[in-house]
Design a protein around this motif. Structure first.
Motif, PDB file in Angstrom:
ATOM      1  N   ASN A 133      46.855  15.088-117.665  1.00  0.00           N
ATOM      2  CA  ASN A 133      47.665  13.716-117.304  1.00  0.00           C
ATOM      3  C   ASN A 133      46.623  12.845-118.455  1.00  0.00           C
ATOM      4  OD1 ASN A 133      49.074  12.017-116.947  1.00  0.00           O
ATOM      5  ND2 ASN A 133      48.048  11.413-114.058  1.00  0.00           N
ATOM      6  N   ALA A 134      45.737  12.651-118.387  1.00  0.00           N
ATOM      7  CA  ALA A 134      44.842  11.783-119.328  1.00  0.00           C
ATOM      8  C   ALA A 134      44.828  12.297-120.523  1.00  0.00           C
ATOM      9  CB  ALA A 134      43.240  11.537-118.906  1.00  0.00           C
ATOM     10  N   LEU A 135      45.089  13.317-121.313  1.00  0.00           N
ATOM     11  CA  LEU A 135      45.438  12.950-122.155  1.00  0.00           C
ATOM     12  C   LEU A 135      46.865  14.198-122.746  1.00  0.00           C
ATOM     13  CD1 LEU A 135      42.337  16.933-122.505  1.00  0.00           C
ATOM     14  CD2 LEU A 135      42.664  14.163-123.366  1.00  0.00           C
ATOM     15  N   SER A 136      48.126  13.786-122.197  1.00  0.00           N
ATOM     16  CA  SER A 136      49.110  13.841-122.832  1.00  0.00           C
ATOM     17  C   SER A 136      49.629  12.492-123.097  1.00  0.00           C
ATOM     18  CB  SER A 136      49.979  14.570-121.525  1.00  0.00           C
ATOM     19  OG  SER A 136      49.717  15.840-120.868  1.00  0.00           O
ATOM     20  N   ARG A 137      50.458  12.681-124.285  1.00  0.00           N
ATOM     21  CA  ARG A 137      51.001  11.287-124.049  1.00  0.00           C
ATOM     22  C   ARG A 137      52.439  10.413-123.081  1.00  0.00           C
ATOM     23  NH1 ARG A 137      56.325  12.087-126.505  1.00  0.00           N
ATOM     24  NH2 ARG A 137      56.384  14.122-127.190  1.00  0.00           N
ATOM     25  N   ARG A 138      52.451  11.765-122.608  1.00  0.00           N
ATOM     26  CA  ARG A 138      54.011  11.855-120.880  1.00  0.00           C
ATOM     27  C   ARG A 138      53.761  12.535-120.642  1.00  0.00           C
ATOM     28  NH1 ARG A 138      60.380  12.612-121.252  1.00  0.00           N
ATOM     29  NH2 ARG A 138      60.496  11.683-119.440  1.00  0.00           N
ATOM     30  N   MET A 139      53.081  12.494-119.068  1.00  0.00           N
ATOM     31  CA  MET A 139      53.022  13.450-117.762  1.00  0.00           C
ATOM     32  C   MET A 139      55.037  13.135-116.683  1.00  0.00           C
ATOM     33  SD  MET A 139      50.493  15.033-115.540  1.00  0.00           S
ATOM     34  CE  MET A 139      50.340  15.820-116.196  1.00  0.00           C
ATOM     35  N   THR A 140      55.498  13.794-116.303  1.00  0.00           N
ATOM     36  CA  THR A 140      55.864  13.786-115.495  1.00  0.00           C
ATOM     37  C   THR A 140      55.786  14.530-114.011  1.00  0.00           C
ATOM     38  OG1 THR A 140      58.213  14.791-116.172  1.00  0.00           O
ATOM     39  CG2 THR A 140      58.790  13.114-117.239  1.00  0.00           C
ATOM     40  N   ALA A 141      56.718  14.456-112.960  1.00  0.00           N
ATOM     41  CA  ALA A 141      56.066  15.299-111.736  1.00  0.00           C
ATOM     42  C   ALA A 141      57.443  14.560-110.833  1.00  0.00           C
ATOM     43  CB  ALA A 141      54.842  14.382-110.815  1.00  0.00           C
ATOM     44  N   GLU A 142      58.020  15.781-110.533  1.00  0.00           N
ATOM     45  CA  GLU A 142      59.575  15.736-109.292  1.00  0.00           C
ATOM     46  C   GLU A 142      58.725  16.933-108.059  1.00  0.00           C
ATOM     47  OE1 GLU A 142      62.895  17.263-110.280  1.00  0.00           O
ATOM     48  OE2 GLU A 142      63.117  18.536-109.259  1.00  0.00           O
ATOM     49  N   VAL A 143      58.274  15.690-107.514  1.00  0.00           N
ATOM     50  CA  VAL A 143      58.212  16.542-105.806  1.00  0.00           C
ATOM     51  C   VAL A 143      59.043  16.665-105.048  1.00  0.00           C
ATOM     52  CG1 VAL A 143      57.115  17.390-103.522  1.00  0.00           C
ATOM     53  CG2 VAL A 143      55.731  15.883-105.814  1.00  0.00           C
ATOM     54  N   ARG A 144      60.037  18.347-104.627  1.00  0.00           N
ATOM     55  CA  ARG A 144      60.904  18.312-103.904  1.00  0.00           C
ATOM     56  C   ARG A 144      60.567  19.360-102.513  1.00  0.00           C
ATOM     57  NH1 ARG A 144      61.462  20.326-108.685  1.00  0.00           N
ATOM     58  NH2 ARG A 144      60.725  22.726-107.241  1.00  0.00           N
ATOM     59  N   ARG A 145      60.438  18.013-101.055  1.00  0.00           N
ATOM     60  CA  ARG A 145      60.341  18.135-100.551  1.00  0.00           C
ATOM     61  C   ARG A 145      60.809  17.769 -98.825  1.00  0.00           C
ATOM     62  NH1 ARG A 145      54.344  19.353 -98.442  1.00  0.00           N
ATOM     63  NH2 ARG A 145      54.290  17.911 -96.665  1.00  0.00           N
ATOM     64  N   GLU A 146      61.045  17.942 -97.807  1.00  0.00           N
ATOM     65  CA  GLU A 146      61.866  17.760 -96.406  1.00  0.00           C
ATOM     66  C   GLU A 146      63.436  17.349 -97.299  1.00  0.00           C
ATOM     67  OE1 GLU A 146      58.897  14.625 -94.903  1.00  0.00           O
ATOM     68  OE2 GLU A 146      57.596  16.812 -94.110  1.00  0.00           O
ATOM     69  N   GLY A 147      63.863  17.645 -97.905  1.00  0.00           N
ATOM     70  CA  GLY A 147      65.353  17.320 -98.578  1.00  0.00           C
ATOM     71  C   GLY A 147      65.557  15.942 -99.505  1.00  0.00           C
ATOM     72  N   ILE A 148      64.105  16.037 -99.721  1.00  0.00           N
ATOM     73  CA  ILE A 148      64.371  14.508-100.537  1.00  0.00           C
ATOM     74  C   ILE A 148      63.528  14.975-102.276  1.00  0.00           C
ATOM     75  CG2 ILE A 148      63.444  12.165-101.058  1.00  0.00           C
ATOM     76  CD1 ILE A 148      63.472  11.504 -98.607  1.00  0.00           C
ATOM     77  N   ARG A 149      63.769  14.685-102.927  1.00  0.00           N
ATOM     78  CA  ARG A 149      63.706  14.600-104.371  1.00  0.00           C
ATOM     79  C   ARG A 149      62.719  13.047-104.468  1.00  0.00           C
ATOM     80  NH1 ARG A 149      67.285  14.141-108.145  1.00  0.00           N
ATOM     81  NH2 ARG A 149      65.622  15.003-110.151  1.00  0.00           N
ATOM     82  N   TRP A 150      61.364  12.951-105.170  1.00  0.00           N
ATOM     83  CA  TRP A 150      60.399  11.994-105.374  1.00  0.00           C
ATOM     84  C   TRP A 150      60.188  12.802-107.039  1.00  0.00           C
ATOM     85  CZ3 TRP A 150      59.665   8.511-102.325  1.00  0.00           C
ATOM     86  CH2 TRP A 150      59.900   9.102-100.512  1.00  0.00           C
ATOM     87  N   VAL A 151      59.751  11.710-107.887  1.00  0.00           N
ATOM     88  CA  VAL A 151      59.622  11.954-108.911  1.00  0.00           C
ATOM     89  C   VAL A 151      58.510  10.238-109.415  1.00  0.00           C
ATOM     90  CG1 VAL A 151      61.686  12.461-110.312  1.00  0.00           C
ATOM     91  CG2 VAL A 151      61.612  10.081-109.916  1.00  0.00           C
ATOM     92  N   GLN A 152      57.952  10.644-110.504  1.00  0.00           N
ATOM     93  CA  GLN A 152      56.864   9.445-111.251  1.00  0.00           C
ATOM     94  C   GLN A 152      56.469   9.809-112.329  1.00  0.00           C
ATOM     95  OE1 GLN A 152      52.972   9.169-109.165  1.00  0.00           O
ATOM     96  NE2 GLN A 152      52.651   6.694-109.771  1.00  0.00           N
ATOM     97  N   GLU A 153      56.256   8.934-113.716  1.00  0.00           N
ATOM     98  CA  GLU A 153      56.078   9.326-114.977  1.00  0.00           C
ATOM     99  C   GLU A 153      54.519   8.360-115.529  1.00  0.00           C
ATOM    100  OE1 GLU A 153      57.795   8.677-119.239  1.00  0.00           O
ATOM    101  OE2 GLU A 153      59.179   8.555-117.760  1.00  0.00           O
ATOM    102  N   TYR A 154      53.844   9.238-116.330  1.00  0.00           N
ATOM    103  CA  TYR A 154      52.564   8.749-116.513  1.00  0.00           C
ATOM    104  C   TYR A 154      52.796   8.607-117.983  1.00  0.00           C
ATOM    105  CZ  TYR A 154      50.639   9.292-111.797  1.00  0.00           C
ATOM    106  OH  TYR A 154      50.783   8.742-110.281  1.00  0.00           O
ATOM    107  N   ALA A 155      52.330   7.419-118.542  1.00  0.00           N
ATOM    108  CA  ALA A 155      51.580   8.090-120.198  1.00  0.00           C
ATOM    109  C   ALA A 155      49.915   7.762-119.919  1.00  0.00           C
ATOM    110  CB  ALA A 155      52.444   6.269-120.488  1.00  0.00           C
TER     111      ALA A 155
END
Length: 386
Positions: free
Chosen positions: A125-147
């Motif tokens: 994450n620290a060495l990436s110009r961009r990182m995205t994360a998607e979690v699929r859990r308990e029927g819900i999609r969660w997302v977050q983005e980093y730079a």
């Protein structure tokens, strides 16, 4: 010399923490800012997914090289908790992406460390110009983005899902790396190796960087080390020993298990690949024990069958090793390595356990295949004469 005369005191010390420290000295965490470090970025992210599969919580891992220069790693495990505390005992999503993991050194025998020192996706994450994360859990999609290690969005719901798992995608920061071009072959070599050493592992590597020229490779080898030897021997001269001699054993004296496979071909080259807790090694007690066992078994058979006179000196390990292809893998509860790079295994009991097991299994094979054994001994004797 005093601080007064030099003008130097504690105020001149620079203390870097978190993502700033990683970006300042990337080589400390991923090995280099060149190709080696670039590929370790993939392994650090895939590390968590691979161990989810080996623990039985996931069934597959998919690694995709994307057209825009990124890498996407997906698994179908249970996902990770969304809350920071990690209500199920593991780290929450933000903790996973912003905190250093357990770090250098392998864990127990069932843990696999793919990257340089197992520090986890935080470093990526620290060495990436961009990182995205998607979690699929308990029927819900969660997302977050980093730079560059810093969150640019909050964790938010992005709809529903029928599956589970986590997908992490990242794009290396070209301000850090000398090159941002991943090698499909380099990644494939390490994933293939892991799949040979861990039969449950199923990894799909996909390259979508060139439109209309997508390629992929699946790494799943239920034959384990036996399949590994066949792969290494694929382009060698005809084998002297037609099938690989393969076995597994567990020994409480070394607090671990081992898998060994080997055979001789008409080649003059020796190919010995050794591993400790799925890490490649360049020597150590497991290699020494293997050579001890092979040498003792071949000499004992040669003397028993009068292929070697009582007055003749022992057949040397170097002569016996000519044309030998072998894979020696140990998985230990408490591996001990010589040096920071973990290249040489040091556990003393491993040499004894390995030597005895190899001598026993090879000795049994030689007795049961006297014609092939005689050809092997003859070849070793000719190598000694030259």
């Amino acid at each position: 010399m005093s601080g007064e005369t030099t003008g130097y005191d504690a105020s001149h010390l620079q203390v870097l923490e978190g993502w700033k420290a990683v970006r300042k000295r990337p080589g400390m965490y991923i090995g280099s800012s060149g190709e080696r470090g670039l590929h370790n970025m993939v392994f650090e992210v895939a590390d968590r997914a691979v161990n989810e599969l080996l623990a039985g919580r996931a069934s597959s891992v998919e690694v995709t090289l994307t057209p825009d220069g990124g890498v996407r790693v997906t698994d179908d495990g249970p996902g990770v908790p969304i809350d920071e505390a990690g209500s199920t005992g593991g780290p929450g999503l933000e903790a996973l992406l912003t905190s250093m993991q357990s770090g250098a050194g392998p864990g127990g025998r069932d843990d696999v460390t793919l990257g340089f020192c197992g520090v986890g996706p935080f470093v990526v994450n620290a060495l990436s110009r961009r990182m995205t994360a998607e979690v699929r859990r308990e029927g819900i999609r969660w997302v977050q983005e980093y730079a560059r290690g810093v969150a640019v969005t909050k964790i938010s719901e992005a709809g529903t899902t029928t599956g589970s798992g986590i997908t992490i995608a990242f794009w290396p920061d070209t301000d850090i790396f000398e090159t941002a071009a991943f090698s499909f072959d380099t990644l494939a070599e390490r994933f293939r190796e892991l799949a040979f050493l861990n039969r449950a592992l199923d990894i799909l590597l996909i390259d979508r960087r060139q439109p209309g020229e997508s390629r992929s490779a699946r790494f799943w080898f239920p034959g384990g080390a036996r399949d590994f030897v066949a792969f290494l021997d694929a382009e060698t001269a005809a084998p002297i020993v037609t099938e690989a001699i393969a076995f597994e054993f567990e020994d409480p004296r070394m607090a671990g298990t081992a898998e060994v496979a080997f055979r001789w071909s008409g080649s003059h080259e020796e190919r010995l690949r050794s591993f400790a807790n799925s890490r490649p090694t360049i020597g150590g007690t497991h290699e020494l024990g293997f050579r001890d066992g092979v040498t003792d078994a071949v000499n004992a058979f040669a003397r028993e069958r009068l292929l070697l006179a009582e007055t003749d000196p022992r057949l040397d390990a170097d002569w016996i090793g000519e044309g030998l292809t072998a894979v020696v893998s140990v998985k230990l509860d408490h591996p001990e390595f010589e040096g920071a790079t973990h290249g040489v295994l040091g556990n003393p009991p491993v040499r004894t356990c390995m030597g005895q097991a190899v001598q026993e299994h090879l000795g049994t094979w030689l007795e049961g295949h006297p014609e092939q054994a005689a050809v092997l001994v003859g070849r070793v004797q000719r190598a000694r004469q030259h």
